[in-house]
Design an enzyme around this catalytic site. Structure first.
Site, short mmCIF file in Angstrom:
data_model
loop_
_atom_site.label_atom_id
_atom_site.label_comp_id
_atom_site.label_asym_id
_atom_site.label_seq_id
_atom_site.Cartn_x
_atom_site.Cartn_y
_atom_site.Cartn_z
N ILE A 152 15.78 6.33 1.13
CA ILE A 152 16.82 5.36 0.87
C ILE A 152 15.99 3.99 0.70
CG2 ILE A 152 18.65 6.16 2.33
CD1 ILE A 152 17.32 4.53 4.64
N GLU B 104 12.02 1.78 -0.64
CA GLU B 104 10.53 1.61 -0.65
C GLU B 104 10.21 0.09 -0.29
OE1 GLU B 104 8.41 4.23 -2.46
OE2 GLU B 104 9.71 4.95 -3.44
N GLY B 105 9.26 -0.24 0.48
CA GLY B 105 9.09 -1.28 0.77
C GLY B 105 7.32 -1.50 0.84
N PHE C 207 5.52 -1.45 3.14
CA PHE C 207 4.77 -0.53 4.10
C PHE C 207 4.67 0.98 3.43
CE2 PHE C 207 5.15 2.24 7.68
CZ PHE C 207 4.05 1.75 8.62
N GLY C 208 5.76 1.21 2.62
CA GLY C 208 5.81 2.70 2.29
C GLY C 208 7.39 3.08 1.89
N SER C 209 7.37 4.35 2.05
CA SER C 209 8.74 4.83 1.90
C SER C 209 9.87 4.84 3.36
CB SER C 209 8.92 6.17 1.11
OG SER C 209 7.90 6.20 0.35
N LYS D 126 10.38 4.91 8.46
CA LYS D 126 9.51 4.36 7.75
C LYS D 126 8.15 5.03 7.59
CE LYS D 126 9.32 -0.42 7.48
NZ LYS D 126 9.38 -1.77 8.08
N ASP E 33 7.98 -12.90 5.95
CA ASP E 33 8.66 -12.23 4.81
C ASP E 33 10.15 -12.22 4.93
OD1 ASP E 33 8.53 -11.33 2.23
OD2 ASP E 33 8.32 -9.11 2.88
#
Ligand SMILES: *[C@@H]1O[C@H](CO)[C@@H](O)[C@H](O)[C@H]1NC(C)=O
Ligand SMILES: *[C@@H]1O[C@H](CO)[C@@H](O)[C@H](O)[C@H]1NC(C)=O
Ligand SMILES: *[C@@H]1O[C@H](CO)[C@@H](O)[C@H](O)[C@H]1NC(C)=O
Ligand SMILES: *[C@@H]1O[C@H](CO)[C@@H](O)[C@H](O)[C@H]1NC(C)=O
Ligand SMILES: *[C@@H]1O[C@H](CO)[C@@H](O)[C@H](O)[C@H]1NC(C)=O
Ligand SMILES: *[C@@H]1O[C@H](CO)[C@@H](O)[C@H](O)[C@H]1NC(C)=O
Ligand SMILES: *[C@@H]1O[C@H](CO)[C@@H](O)[C@H](O)[C@H]1NC(C)=O
Ligand SMILES: *[C@@H]1O[C@H](CO)[C@@H](O)[C@H](O)[C@H]1NC(C)=O
Length: 909
Positions: free
Chosen positions: A587, A589-590, A592-594, A609, A707
């Protein structure tokens, strides 16, 4: 077959009952344990129960009035006591029993609520039950009898057991307080426990004092499955008293048990659908003497957690106690299953207890409580039966404040900042103790019959900004006419108008200026001033200008009073794979990862996450986020449910936010389906500001998000804003920290230019980014878009000059044109502009922003009401985009009273 079993059971239980009675008869001479307090509400005499040796007293010491008593029709299942006290008052909201305790002693407190005749009392009443400031349960008078039991540790020499009105009139029949020397609170410190179930498995009658020395009630078993076997053994005589520090139930409870060849299951699915920690204690004893080690082995499951290979005889202890804690919302499924690995016999269970842990709510400081008690007592001296004063019960601020008071949370404690005693028919001197309420900001004494003068109050209260005392015929003014405290709003004791309280409540126009007020200086430079200032807004409504002062007081419900407990769970990798169906649905991606969607075994939808191998963030960030998130809880922050750190995997589990991100709603896919309306945008802005304000003022050490952006503001199913992604968060640097170690982090378009150039991080960097989010909310544009003309790439650079030149119609999102109140919009835009000041010193703090946004929301919400009063004068104000506000640089004292039944005449400048 089933009927046969049932009959069998009841014969046995008859035998059992007569046994209990016999046992009790034998100890008739026993005196109740010292420290027991047993109250029968509304009883007219004390009563000694010969059977249990418990001495019941009337509650007339706490509530001497018998008019509010009701006698319930007998012939119901509760024949022992049939009265109830009903707290029925228009004024009150909280009624407490102040009970004597010993500091640091643990107690069990049990209240019985009998509803009785529903035909005579058709009105439903709903109320909360609290131990001091901590709400432990909600009672709904639908049931004819409800018992609420709590376990707590006394923090001083008294405890307040309170009923808080939610709907209708609260009532109570019995209240019992019992000292405990067991260990319930050792496993859940800083909590109050609320008993969900305490069951003596296999027994058909309740067991309590004197069999149980603490007067815990071990409830009769209502297990209905006919395939379950009931067994008992009277030979049991357990002489040891505890295992792993958990004390055993009385022998009589241990002498009965339930057993089943395969499994025993207890399901509680009507629990509060909010996440709580539950403490569950299971007591096992082998009643069949011929069973040997490894012949009866079983696994215990509670929702998703399990304990396997329980072997009572094999454990070597007489009574095996298993204490488990689980976080759950709504449902607890407690199941014991015969172990698949060759066990001969199925599970057996003697007793269990399930308790819900409620984290203690910080109480109001003892000093403040003492002062308010003094104010109350001083007033009571001259106003004995005043209903308003009698409604002042328990803690002045928590869980809900006394009528007439507004409290604020400062530094983890509550302080009284606003006192409104107007229209309360109070006589006697102005209480001297008011001068000790040094945090008081607003005081309203109007329309009473107080005597004395107020000069001392004014002299003692440094932060007082409003003082009204008109319409007290015998109260001397005491204020010099030359009074030149420009920060003070007062009526100088003048009695203006004969308005009734009723009309006071009805009129709600007015603009509230926050404590830190936004000032506008001619050149269009915005500054936040830290000092209080009286600001008069001149609004052009019907062609005439008239001032709207800050007299109208709105109380905004504080959002931080009730803290929910959610403990962070460690999940196994297998469990995560199961929950996400092997990472089936991606859903997002950031950095940090998926992020994958998943479902926990209790049905809760989650976002999982998973750190990618190429992630720029490392273990440090993972632990950082984990530590932070397990400590931080706020309704506007996405809570961490659990994590997994098996096999080098770093996985975080959050609740799934079904309405996606603010970004998506503003200009993503979701916005194409339906544009977000302005009031919702405003409440999202306020919610996320509250979340950030909480982070910045986190007790101990301020936390900077680093952020802040619209894609990190998520929306739950009710469109409540929740700030997400603490992966970049860092503890704010403190003195001594080397600041150079912090690399600049953030997202283009949101980045604070000062932080970027100096690398000096402060909470004001979040404020800058939040300002950009506010601009996105207003304009519906992305912060950076290089597909636009060059001069429109940066949202900040594009919007700033247009706002300064009041060209609002150019910047407001076309999707909300015509759907907002111009003044509310201006408030937001002004805050946004202040937030994006290049110099961080000129930016407001999040707390100031919260206040401004609260004001904006009030204005927006009152807009329709507001408009009605204006419309009658032919003015049309809404949606006019021209600059509506002029703020005078010098404060002007006006005689405007909030009791405006019509707009006041134009004021000369
Ligand atoms: C309880 O005992 C007292 C004397 O010990 C007696 O006077 C009283 O009637 C008894 N009450 C009941 C309800 O049996
Ligand atoms: C009562 O408790 C419920 C649930 O805990 C809470 O939402 C509500 O605000 C409380 N109301 C009062 C008046 O304490
Ligand atoms: C249980 O055992 C203890 C000590 O062994 C003894 O004093 C007590 O009387 C016994 N109780 C019963 C009910 O048998
Ligand atoms: C909850 O239970 C687990 C074992 O099931 C234990 O490791 C943990 O310490 C407990 N948590 C608390 C706060 O007692
Ligand atoms: C409760 O009672 C004690 C004395 O018994 C008293 O000192 C205290 O002020 C009372 N507290 C409240 C909040 O009523
Ligand atoms: C807040 O609490 C801390 C320690 O408890 C104290 O040092 C500080 O002065 C307090 N701040 C205010 C504004 O009261
Ligand atoms: C008065 O207000 C200021 C600014 O809001 C605050 O810092 C200070 O602590 C307040 N003083 C008291 C006694 O509450
Ligand atoms: C106003 O206050 C200042 C000091 O606060 C004082 O010096 C001055 O005399 C006052 N003016 C009047 C008119 O009272």
């Amino acid at each position: 077959m089933m009927g046969g079993l049932r009959r069998n059971w009841s014969t046995r239980s008859l035998v059992k009952l007569s046994f209990i009675i016999c046992l009790c008869r034998c100890i008739q001479s026993v005196r109740a344990q010292p420290g027991f307090l047993s109250i029968e509400c509304c009883s007219d005499a004390n009563y000694n129960d010969n059977l249990t040796a418990i001495n019941w007293v009337s509650d007339k010491f706490w509530y001497p009035n018998y008019q509010d008593c009701a006698i319930l029709r007998t012939g119901q299942d509760h024949q022992d006591y049939n009265r109830k006290r009903i707290f029925n008052s228009d004024v009150g909201n909280k009624w407490c029993y102040n009970l004597t305790t010993h500091k640091d002693q643990d107690y069990l407190v049990r209240a019985t609520f009998l509803s009785g005749d529903q035909e005579k009392n058709p009105a439903l009443s709903v109320f909360n039950v609290s131990i001091d400031a901590t709400v432990i349960a909600q009672v709904n008078s639908d049931d004819s009898k409800i018992e609420v039991e709590g376990i707590f540790r006394a923090t001083r020499d008294y405890v307040n057991f309170c009923l808080l009105k939610v709907q209708g009139a609260p009532h109570i029949s019995k209240l019992e307080l019992r000292p405990l020397t067991t260990d319930y609170l050792d496993r859940v410190p800083s909590s109050a426990l609320n008993l969900i179930k305490r069951v003596d498995a296999g027994n058909k009658g309740d067991v309590r004092y004197p069999v149980d020395e603490y007067d815990r009630i071990w409830a009769a078993d209502t297990y209905a499955d006919p395939t379950v076997n009931f067994i008992s053994s009277h030979n049991i005589n357990i002489t040891s008293s505890s295992y792993n520090n958990i004390s055993f139930p009385p022998n009589q409870v241990l002498q009965t048990a339930l057993t089943h060849p395969e499994k025993l299951q207890f399901l509680y699915d009507q629990l509060d659908p909010v996440y709580y920690r539950y403490d569950i204690i299971l007591y096992f004893l082998e009643l069949n003497e011929s069973v040997k080690a490894r012949e009866r082995v079983f696994d215990i499951y509670i929702n998703s957690i399990n304990k396997s290979q329980v072997d009572i005889v094999g454990s070597g202890s007489s009574v095996l106690v298993v204490a488990l804690n689980v976080t759950a919302n709504g449902k607890l499924d407690l199941t014991m299953v015969k172990s698949p690995n060759g066990s001969k016999l199925g599970p057996i269970l003697s007793a269990f207890e399930i308790m819900r842990a409620h984290p203690l709510n910080q109480e109001t400081s003892q000093e403040e409580v003492g002062i308010m008690m003094d104010v109350k007592n001083e007033l009571l001296e001259h106003n004995q039966d005043n209903e308003f004063l009698l409604s002042w019960s328990g803690d002045p601020c928590l869980p809900i404040s006394w009528p007439g008071l507004v409290c604020q949370q400062v530094n983890g404690t509550s302080l009284v900042t606003n006192m409104n005693l107007s229209f309360r028919n109070l006589g006697g001197p102005v209480p001297h103790s008011i001068t000790k309420l040094i945090h008081l900001e607003e005081l309203d004494l109007r329309h009473n019959n107080l005597i004395g003068d107020v000069s001392e109050i004014l002299a003692s209260l440094p932060n007082l900004t409003s003082l009204y005392f008109g319409c007290n015929p015998n109260l001397h003014n005491g204020l010099p006419d030359s009074l030149n405290r420009t920060d003070l709003s007062t009526d100088y004791g003048k009695c203006t108008g004969h308005a009734s309280r009723h009309s006071l409540q009805k009129v709600k126009i007015g603009v509230v200026a926050g404590v830190c007020t936004l000032g506008i200086i001619a050149a269009g430079v915005f500054l936040f001033c830290r000092k209080k200032r009286k600001v008069v807004f001149l609004s052009k409504f019907d062609g005439n200008e008239y001032p709207v002062t800050k007299n109208a007081i709105y109380s905004i419900p504080s959002t931080e009073i009730v803290r929910k407990s959610i403990s962070v769970k460690a999940f196994s990798l297998d469990y995560i794979e199961l929950a996400t169906q092997k990472y089936k649905t991606l859903i997002g991606e950031g950095g940090f990862g998926s992020v994958y969607r998943g479902t926990l075994s209790d049905g809760e939808e989650v976002a999982v996450k998973v750190r990618s191998a190429t992630s720029t963030q490392g273990t440090r960030e993972f632990d950082n986020e984990l530590n932070l998130l397990s400590a931080i809880r706020h309704e506007n922050l996405v809570p961490l449910l659990g994590y997994c750190s098996e096999k080098d995997q770093q996985i975080l589990v959050y609740p799934f936010m079904s309405n996606g991100s603010l970004q998506d709603r503003l200009y993503g896919e979701a916005s194409k389906r339906k544009a977000l309306d302005w009031p919702t945008r405003l409440s999202i802005a306020l919610g996320s500001a509250r979340g950030l304000a909480y982070l910045h003022t986190f007790p101990g050490r301020s936390v900077i998000h680093r952020d802040v952006k619209s894609s990190n503001i998520l929306l739950d199913q009710s469109m409540n804003a929740k700030v997400a992604d603490f992966g970049f968060s860092k503890y704010a640097p403190q003195e001594g920290d080397s600041t150079t170690s912090l690399e600049v982090r953030g997202t283009a378009g949101y980045l604070d230019p000062e932080y970027y150039s100096t690398q000096h991080l402060s909470a004001k960097s979040d404020v800058f980014s939040f300002g950009v989010v506010l601009l996105e909310i207003v304009t519906g544009r992305e912060p950076l878009n290089i597909n636009r003309p060059r001069n429109e790439w940066s949202l900040v650079e594009w919007a700033k000059p247009r706002i300064r030149n009041s060209r609002m119609d150019e910047i407001v999102d076309p999707n909300i044109k015509g759907g907002y109140h111009a003044e509310a919009m201006w408030r937001v835009v002004e805050v946004a502009l202040a937030c994006i000041e290049p110099y961080s010193a000129y930016r407001p703090c999040m707390a100031d922003i919260v206040r401004e946004l609260e004001d904006a929301l009030i204005i927006e919400n009152n807009a329709s009401e507001y408009l009605k009063s204006i419309d009658s004068f032919g003015g049309s104000h809404r949606y006019s985009i021209e600059r509506p506000i002029v703020i005078l640089p010098t404060p002007v004292q006006t005689e405007t009273s909030p009791i405006l039944s019509q707009p006041p005449p134009p004021q000369p400048r």
